[in-house]
Design an enzyme around this catalytic site. Structure first.
Site, PDB file in Angstrom:
ATOM      1  N   CYS A 120     -32.336 -24.054   9.781  1.00 24.38           N
ATOM      2  CA  CYS A 120     -33.353 -24.211  10.836  1.00 24.38           C
ATOM      3  C   CYS A 120     -34.660 -23.499  10.490  1.00 24.38           C
ATOM      4  O   CYS A 120     -35.704 -23.822  11.048  1.00 24.38           O
ATOM      5  CB  CYS A 120     -32.824 -23.690  12.167  1.00 24.38           C
ATOM      6  SG  CYS A 120     -31.302 -24.482  12.654  1.00 24.38           S
ATOM      7  N   HIS A 178     -38.327 -21.782  17.374  1.00 25.17           N
ATOM      8  CA  HIS A 178     -37.218 -22.699  17.116  1.00 25.17           C
ATOM      9  C   HIS A 178     -36.502 -22.975  18.430  1.00 25.17           C
ATOM     10  O   HIS A 178     -36.286 -22.071  19.239  1.00 25.17           O
ATOM     11  CB  HIS A 178     -36.265 -22.065  16.102  1.00 25.17           C
ATOM     12  CG  HIS A 178     -35.026 -22.862  15.861  1.00 25.17           C
ATOM     13  ND1 HIS A 178     -35.061 -24.235  15.687  1.00 25.17           N
ATOM     14  CD2 HIS A 178     -33.717 -22.500  15.771  1.00 25.17           C
ATOM     15  CE1 HIS A 178     -33.822 -24.671  15.503  1.00 25.17           C
ATOM     16  NE2 HIS A 178     -32.997 -23.649  15.551  1.00 25.17           N
ATOM     17  N   ASN A 233     -31.381 -29.002  19.982  1.00 32.06           N
ATOM     18  CA  ASN A 233     -31.697 -28.281  18.744  1.00 32.06           C
ATOM     19  C   ASN A 233     -31.718 -29.303  17.603  1.00 32.06           C
ATOM     20  O   ASN A 233     -30.673 -29.832  17.225  1.00 32.06           O
ATOM     21  CB  ASN A 233     -30.630 -27.210  18.513  1.00 32.06           C
ATOM     22  CG  ASN A 233     -30.861 -26.418  17.234  1.00 32.06           C
ATOM     23  OD1 ASN A 233     -31.681 -26.792  16.393  1.00 32.06           O
ATOM     24  ND2 ASN A 233     -30.135 -25.325  17.084  1.00 32.06           N
TER      25      ASN A 233
HETATM   26  O1  UT7 Z   1     -30.207 -23.437  15.204  1.00 29.91           O
HETATM   27  C1  UT7 Z   1     -29.007 -22.824  14.929  1.00 29.91           C
HETATM   28  C2  UT7 Z   1     -28.879 -21.548  15.641  1.00 29.91           C
HETATM   29  N1  UT7 Z   1     -27.928 -21.665  16.705  1.00 29.91           N
HETATM   30  C3  UT7 Z   1     -28.055 -20.930  17.812  1.00 29.91           C
HETATM   31  O2  UT7 Z   1     -29.023 -20.216  17.965  1.00 29.91           O
HETATM   32  C4  UT7 Z   1     -26.983 -20.954  18.840  1.00 29.91           C
HETATM   33  C5  UT7 Z   1     -26.812 -19.576  19.436  1.00 29.91           C
HETATM   34  N2  UT7 Z   1     -25.733 -19.531  20.390  1.00 29.91           N
HETATM   35  C6  UT7 Z   1     -25.815 -20.099  21.614  1.00 29.91           C
HETATM   36  O3  UT7 Z   1     -26.792 -20.734  21.937  1.00 29.91           O
HETATM   37  C7  UT7 Z   1     -24.682 -19.855  22.577  1.00 29.91           C
HETATM   38  O4  UT7 Z   1     -23.810 -18.898  22.036  1.00 29.91           O
HETATM   39  C8  UT7 Z   1     -23.882 -21.147  22.907  1.00 29.91           C
HETATM   40  C9  UT7 Z   1     -24.732 -22.085  23.751  1.00 29.91           C
HETATM   41  C10 UT7 Z   1     -23.441 -21.838  21.640  1.00 29.91           C
HETATM   42  C11 UT7 Z   1     -22.661 -20.795  23.724  1.00 29.91           C
HETATM   43  O5  UT7 Z   1     -23.041 -20.115  24.927  1.00 29.91           O
HETATM   44  P1  UT7 Z   1     -22.309 -18.764  25.343  1.00 29.91           P
HETATM   45  O6  UT7 Z   1     -22.915 -18.344  26.603  1.00 29.91           O
HETATM   46  O7  UT7 Z   1     -22.421 -17.814  24.160  1.00 29.91           O
HETATM   47  O8  UT7 Z   1     -20.845 -19.242  25.594  1.00 29.91           O
HETATM   48  P2  UT7 Z   1     -19.498 -18.733  24.920  1.00 29.91           P
HETATM   49  O9  UT7 Z   1     -19.398 -19.236  23.526  1.00 29.91           O
HETATM   50  O10 UT7 Z   1     -19.351 -17.264  25.171  1.00 29.91           O
HETATM   51  O11 UT7 Z   1     -18.439 -19.496  25.790  1.00 29.91           O
HETATM   52  C12 UT7 Z   1     -18.269 -19.179  27.187  1.00 29.91           C
HETATM   53  C13 UT7 Z   1     -17.254 -20.131  27.775  1.00 29.91           C
HETATM   54  C14 UT7 Z   1     -15.987 -20.223  26.960  1.00 29.91           C
HETATM   55  O12 UT7 Z   1     -14.899 -20.385  27.863  1.00 29.91           O
HETATM   56  P3  UT7 Z   1     -13.963 -19.130  28.250  1.00 29.91           P
HETATM   57  O13 UT7 Z   1     -13.373 -18.659  26.967  1.00 29.91           O
HETATM   58  O14 UT7 Z   1     -14.886 -18.136  28.868  1.00 29.91           O
HETATM   59  O15 UT7 Z   1     -12.988 -19.730  29.196  1.00 29.91           O
HETATM   60  C15 UT7 Z   1     -16.141 -21.500  26.191  1.00 29.91           C
HETATM   61  O16 UT7 Z   1     -14.921 -22.098  25.841  1.00 29.91           O
HETATM   62  O17 UT7 Z   1     -17.804 -21.449  27.802  1.00 29.91           O
HETATM   63  C16 UT7 Z   1     -16.886 -22.351  27.187  1.00 29.91           C
HETATM   64  N3  UT7 Z   1     -17.654 -23.433  26.583  1.00 29.91           N
HETATM   65  C17 UT7 Z   1     -17.992 -24.535  27.258  1.00 29.91           C
HETATM   66  N4  UT7 Z   1     -17.730 -24.933  28.515  1.00 29.91           N
HETATM   67  C18 UT7 Z   1     -18.221 -26.117  28.916  1.00 29.91           C
HETATM   68  C19 UT7 Z   1     -18.168 -23.508  25.324  1.00 29.91           C
HETATM   69  N5  UT7 Z   1     -18.837 -24.658  25.180  1.00 29.91           N
HETATM   70  C20 UT7 Z   1     -18.738 -25.319  26.366  1.00 29.91           C
HETATM   71  C21 UT7 Z   1     -19.217 -26.554  26.835  1.00 29.91           C
HETATM   72  N6  UT7 Z   1     -18.941 -26.916  28.110  1.00 29.91           N
HETATM   73  N7  UT7 Z   1     -19.962 -27.384  26.070  1.00 29.91           N
END
Ligand code: UT7
Length: 329
Positions: free
Chosen positions: A116, A256, A286
């Site tokens: 990216c 970004h 993204n």
């Molecule tokens: O350009 C490349 C660079 N990439 C980035 O900058 C991405 C950086 N990271 C992020 O933007 C975030 O970490 C994400 C958007 C990917 C994830 O958000 P988060 O707030 O960090 O969520 P998490 O991974 O901590 O997941 C929280 C919960 C989990 O469930 P439990 O374990 O709490 O029950 C996940 O399984 O959300 C769940 N989850 C979802 N639920 C519904 C993960 N993805 C989804 C989804 N829909 N699509």
């Protein structure tokens, strides 16, 4: 004899697929919701290329638009640098395909891989070529069809990514204008946080690698998130201070587009009003290397970035890598 000139932006362009993949479409594909995607990422929809299209198609269109906006013809271009992690083929370079499609018969061409952050890396490289006097017209194009390496069975990544391309024509700048500073960096200890595990020399393509879904992108979301906020803030601070400037000098921040929460964290840290931060994530998601290039083009075309404005373009991504560019437009 001093050949040194300042490199500046002569024109911008971008290209996006017309097909929209909305959050409600994704609700029908994986266990997710519009509410989760919107509140956790800021994304409402993204664009997805058709099966018979490839990265070079969108990259070429973005380059054509950048050339048109600069009033420069393809045969005046000296070099094409394409930042991508989803090339048409592993080789030859996508830049060579763009060169042919554009009819840029005089241009050298190669690809650059910094995920990216690739757009900033390519801008920095092209600026140095211009400043050295070696070349006078360089197309920097950032293009990715991340849908091609996205696992649409993995809800933690498939809601994030979209396809697109953005281009900038660089050349000698008018007095007081152009790129004033760059800040680039890499921390390969975080390489596994954002990776397409198979298809390279470590895990070549086999039936097993495909069955294990190793050709799809994998991301450790939380680790990447923490790195992203720190990288955006520190790269912006460094690029400003190396030019003797301050956040209060910024007319527009072009970050970004990975997550609205990352963008907002940087905006609040710098105490910038919303009008000074370019946001496209709600409509495109993204789009990897192309996100900053598309946002810059939209800012220019909408009059949000005008001639003479001070613009910071800043991003981060796989590698891990980061980069910031300070530009007097
Ligand atoms: O350009 C490349 C660079 N990439 C980035 O900058 C991405 C950086 N990271 C992020 O933007 C975030 O970490 C994400 C958007 C990917 C994830 O958000 P988060 O707030 O960090 O969520 P998490 O991974 O901590 O997941 C929280 C919960 C989990 O469930 P439990 O374990 O709490 O029950 C996940 O399984 O959300 C769940 N989850 C979802 N639920 C519904 C993960 N993805 C989804 C989804 N829909 N699509």
């Amino acid at each position: 004899m001093d050949y040194r000139v300042q490199a500046g932006v002569l024109g911008t362009g971008s290209a996006l697929p017309s097909r929209v993949l909305s959050n409600s479409d994704l609700e029908r594909m994986v266990d997710t919701s519009d509410e989760w995607i919107t509140t956790r990422t800021g994304i409402k929809e993204r664009r997805i290329a058709e099966a018979n299209e490839s990265t070079s198609d969108y990259a070429t269109l973005a380059c054509q638009r950048a050339l048109e906006s600069a009033g420069v013809s393809p045969d005046e271009v000296d070099l094409i640098v394409c930042a991508t992690v989803t090339p048409d083929t592993m080789f030859p370079a996508t830049a060579s395909l763009i060169q042919h499609k554009l009819g840029a018969t005089r241009a050298a061409a190669f690809d650059l891989s910094a995920a990216c952050s690739g757009f900033i890396y390519a801008l920095s490289l092209a600026s140095a070529y211009i400043e050295s006097g070696r070349y006078t017209k360089i197309l920097v194009v950032a293009a990715d069809l991340l849908s091609r390496i996205t696992d649409y069975e993995d809800r933690s990544t498939c809601v994030l990514f979209g396809d697109g391309a953005g281009a900038v024509l660089l050349g000698p700048a008018d007095a007081q204008k152009g790129f004033l500073a760059f800040d680039l960096g890499s921390d390969g200890s975080g390489a596994e946080f954002l990776i397409q595990p198979a298809g390279g020399s470590r895990v070549p393509a086999t039936i097993e690698s495909v069955e294990s879904r190793l050709h799809f992108l994998r991301m450790s979301g939380q680790e990447t998130f923490k790195f992203a906020v720190k990288a955006m803030v520190s790269a912006t601070e460094r690029v400003l201070s190396s030019a003797g400037m301050d956040v209060s000098d910024i007319d527009l921040l072009v970050p970004h587009q990975a997550n609205i929460r990352i963008i907002e964290a940087a905006r609040r840290k710098f105490d910038l009003v919303e009008e000074k931060v370019m946001v496209t994530i709600h409509k495109y998601g993204n789009t990897s290397s192309s996100s900053m290039a598309i946002a810059l083009d939209e800012a220019v075309r909408a009059g949000r970035a005008k001639s003479g404005d001070l613009v910071v373009i800043v991003g981060f991504g796989g590698g891990l890598t980061w980069g910031a560019a300070l530009l007097r437009l």
